[in-house]
Design a protein around this motif. Sequence first.
Motif, PDB file in Angstrom:
ATOM      1  N   ARG A   1      62.471 -33.328   3.519  1.00 52.55           N
ATOM      2  CA  ARG A   1      63.068 -32.004   3.271  1.00 52.55           C
ATOM      3  C   ARG A   1      64.084 -31.653   4.351  1.00 52.55           C
ATOM      4  O   ARG A   1      65.143 -31.082   4.047  1.00 52.55           O
ATOM      5  CB  ARG A   1      61.962 -30.952   3.193  1.00 52.55           C
ATOM      6  CG  ARG A   1      61.168 -31.017   1.883  1.00 52.55           C
ATOM      7  CD  ARG A   1      60.024 -30.030   1.824  1.00 52.55           C
ATOM      8  NE  ARG A   1      59.445 -29.985   0.475  1.00 52.55           N
ATOM      9  CZ  ARG A   1      58.270 -29.454   0.188  1.00 52.55           C
ATOM     10  NH1 ARG A   1      57.521 -28.928   1.155  1.00 52.55           N
ATOM     11  NH2 ARG A   1      57.822 -29.451  -1.054  1.00 52.55           N
TER      12      ARG A   1
ATOM     13  N   LEU B   1      62.183 -31.752  -4.027  1.00 46.26           N
ATOM     14  CA  LEU B   1      60.971 -32.406  -3.528  1.00 46.26           C
ATOM     15  C   LEU B   1      59.790 -31.497  -3.859  1.00 46.26           C
ATOM     16  O   LEU B   1      59.329 -30.711  -3.026  1.00 46.26           O
ATOM     17  CB  LEU B   1      61.074 -32.650  -2.025  1.00 46.26           C
ATOM     18  CG  LEU B   1      62.077 -33.740  -1.609  1.00 46.26           C
ATOM     19  CD1 LEU B   1      62.555 -33.517  -0.183  1.00 46.26           C
ATOM     20  CD2 LEU B   1      61.415 -35.104  -1.718  1.00 46.26           C
TER      21      LEU B   1
ATOM     22  N   VAL C   1      67.241 -33.565   3.589  1.00 48.17           N
ATOM     23  CA  VAL C   1      67.994 -32.927   2.502  1.00 48.17           C
ATOM     24  C   VAL C   1      68.793 -31.741   3.032  1.00 48.17           C
ATOM     25  O   VAL C   1      69.986 -31.571   2.714  1.00 48.17           O
ATOM     26  CB  VAL C   1      67.025 -32.486   1.383  1.00 48.17           C
ATOM     27  CG1 VAL C   1      67.741 -31.579   0.380  1.00 48.17           C
ATOM     28  CG2 VAL C   1      66.446 -33.691   0.668  1.00 48.17           C
ATOM     29  N   ASP C   2      68.165 -30.920   3.856  1.00 51.28           N
ATOM     30  CA  ASP C   2      68.865 -29.760   4.425  1.00 51.28           C
ATOM     31  C   ASP C   2      70.023 -30.199   5.310  1.00 51.28           C
ATOM     32  O   ASP C   2      71.121 -29.622   5.263  1.00 51.28           O
ATOM     33  CB  ASP C   2      67.888 -28.904   5.233  1.00 51.28           C
ATOM     34  CG  ASP C   2      66.866 -28.188   4.356  1.00 51.28           C
ATOM     35  OD1 ASP C   2      67.119 -28.060   3.148  1.00 51.28           O
ATOM     36  OD2 ASP C   2      65.822 -27.777   4.892  1.00 51.28           O
TER      37      ASP C   2
ATOM     38  N   SER D   1      70.386 -29.162  -0.496  1.00 51.21           N
ATOM     39  CA  SER D   1      69.223 -28.372  -0.882  1.00 51.21           C
ATOM     40  C   SER D   1      69.260 -27.932  -2.343  1.00 51.21           C
ATOM     41  O   SER D   1      68.222 -27.718  -2.956  1.00 51.21           O
ATOM     42  CB  SER D   1      69.088 -27.151   0.025  1.00 51.21           C
ATOM     43  OG  SER D   1      70.263 -26.368  -0.010  1.00 51.21           O
TER      44      SER D   1
END
Length: 398
Positions: free
Chosen positions: A262, A276, A265-266, A271
């Motif tokens: 996560r 997820l 991804v950020d 995002s």
Amino acid sequence: MSAEFGPARPDRAEVGMPAVVLVTSSFLPRFGGVEEHTLNVARQLRDRGHRVVVWAVEQGDDDVPRAVDGIPVRYLPCPLPARSGKAMLHFVAALPAAVARWVAAWRADRPDVLHVQCFGPNGVYAWALSRCARTPLVVSSHGETFMDADGAFESSALLRGALRAALRSADAVTACSAFTAAHLVAGYGLPAGRGQVVPNGIDTQEAGGQAPPWLPVSYVLGVGRLVHNKGFDLLIDAFATLDRDDVRLVIGGDGPELGALRAQVDALGLSGQVLLPGRLSRAEVVAVMAGATALVVPSRIEAFGITILEGWRAGIPVVATRRGGPPEFVADGVTGLLVDPEDRGQIANAIATLLDEPALAARLGTAGRTAVRGYTWADVAARYEGIYREVGAGTAVR
């Protein structure tokens, strides 16, 4: 020593089909590859007339089942020694009770075959029991020697030594792929040519549920336990290079890498494009597979790749790692696309090709749906049953 286990078992000809104990490293309420394999094999063997019991490692889980679909389940302690003085004292204190419970389980179930599924502490105790009780032993490897997220074999000399001893003395050895068997030969002393390949299976008729409301309209899918080896970080990196607004990436599953993924991804500004959702139920996996544009299996190394079978069952095109077992059953360009997972360009190009060439995607999906028919649980159980017969007749490959 064998006298402690009571009188000899009756001849197999007198009792019919061999009584089988599946000794697994993990079982319900946990659920993953080995748990699914053990459960489905147990069901199939029972339906074929065998008396089947599952023995699993006691791991402190709450609400463990004592039976599943009428198949008895026992959870047995498997303490192993460790290097620290405190841990060694704990092991010495726990060992007598653990041995007593294993002997009691043997006396209660009187197996004709002890079949280890995924060698761990369960394998150490099953191997010792087979030697003392003179019960035939079958060892089935699922890639635990190189895919364990905790590196158990790298850190435990006892576990490595016990596996080598078990492979030497077992009445039969199977592996989920030739790649996995070769790893046992190279690293654990399995004689070349001795291991038999018994692949994983799948329920070709497994029912799905409702598609989750958060699913995008068009998405590429990854599913599995979120650990480093599964390579989902590589998939995210590859997806970031596509720069497309017509598709999203969904990675379903839970595990220790969820937070890191996560964060990745950020950091990549994805995002809104990468989802997820965490753990998916079995019914949700079937439903999410059915709606995917493609499935990607980006493992850094893979013993077999049961997720590939799930993609085939859904009739969607599959992009799979070429490292490990998948190239043994995925024909590149015919039933899937094989890529080097460490090359994000290869993953990205494979995804883009499937998005831009719908005829190719459909052809791969159709071919996969045909290929999966050769990987039923009935086929897996039949192969094991043949091995049990060989073990009973004294003709197993040694």
